[in-house]
Design a protein around this motif. Sequence first.
Motif, PDB file in Angstrom:
ATOM      1  N   ALA A 114      -2.055   8.994  -3.939  1.00  0.00           N
ATOM      2  CA  ALA A 114      -2.383   7.861  -4.809  1.00  0.00           C
ATOM      3  C   ALA A 114      -1.121   7.253  -5.396  1.00  0.00           C
ATOM      4  O   ALA A 114      -0.141   7.924  -5.645  1.00  0.00           O
ATOM      5  N   ASN A 115      -1.177   5.958  -5.617  1.00  0.00           N
ATOM      6  CA  ASN A 115      -0.032   5.248  -6.223  1.00  0.00           C
ATOM      7  C   ASN A 115       0.139   5.637  -7.665  1.00  0.00           C
ATOM      8  O   ASN A 115      -0.686   5.902  -8.391  1.00  0.00           O
TER       9      ASN A 115
ATOM     10  N   GLU B  98       0.680   6.292   2.049  1.00  0.00           N
ATOM     11  CA  GLU B  98      -0.591   5.982   2.699  1.00  0.00           C
ATOM     12  C   GLU B  98      -0.963   7.046   3.726  1.00  0.00           C
ATOM     13  O   GLU B  98      -2.103   7.514   3.766  1.00  0.00           O
ATOM     14  N   GLN B  99      -0.010   7.426   4.570  1.00  0.00           N
ATOM     15  CA  GLN B  99      -0.285   8.393   5.636  1.00  0.00           C
ATOM     16  C   GLN B  99      -0.662   9.757   5.081  1.00  0.00           C
ATOM     17  O   GLN B  99      -1.372  10.520   5.727  1.00  0.00           O
TER      18      GLN B  99
ATOM     19  N   VAL C  11      11.378   0.777   0.521  1.00  0.00           N
ATOM     20  CA  VAL C  11      10.090   0.621  -0.164  1.00  0.00           C
ATOM     21  C   VAL C  11       8.948   0.690   0.849  1.00  0.00           C
ATOM     22  O   VAL C  11       7.945   1.370   0.637  1.00  0.00           O
ATOM     23  N   ALA C  12       9.107   0.008   1.998  1.00  0.00           N
ATOM     24  CA  ALA C  12       8.070   0.023   3.034  1.00  0.00           C
ATOM     25  C   ALA C  12       7.864   1.434   3.581  1.00  0.00           C
ATOM     26  O   ALA C  12       6.721   1.871   3.792  1.00  0.00           O
TER      27      ALA C  12
END
Length: 109
Positions: A108-109, A103-104, A95-96
């Motif tokens: 978008a989520n 992010e990099q 998940v991380a």
Amino acid sequence: IIENIIRGSIGFQGVILSDDVGMEALSGTPSERAAAVIEAGCDVVLECWGKLDVMKRITPAIPLLSNLSAKRLVDAEKLRELRRTSSAPLSEDAVAALKLFLEQNDIAN
């Protein structure tokens, strides 16, 4: 693009399929297009029209499935079966890593 970005930067090591070489999005004959997508790094060429005469012309233009491509297909099937039979969620590390990738790459989520 496939080796440098998809396999390199992104780190995707799964099976990569071409688009339908019969759609004529690329120039050349179907055989030339099939050879080009293999040369570009695809594992599998798709010819979706189902025209036997076209498939017969494409077949000699492309190599047999490479050992690496075959391994990718086997790994994909193992993963599919694991996902089908497992109800376990993604690990915290997975998940991380996914969040970091999003992010990099400003996704978008």
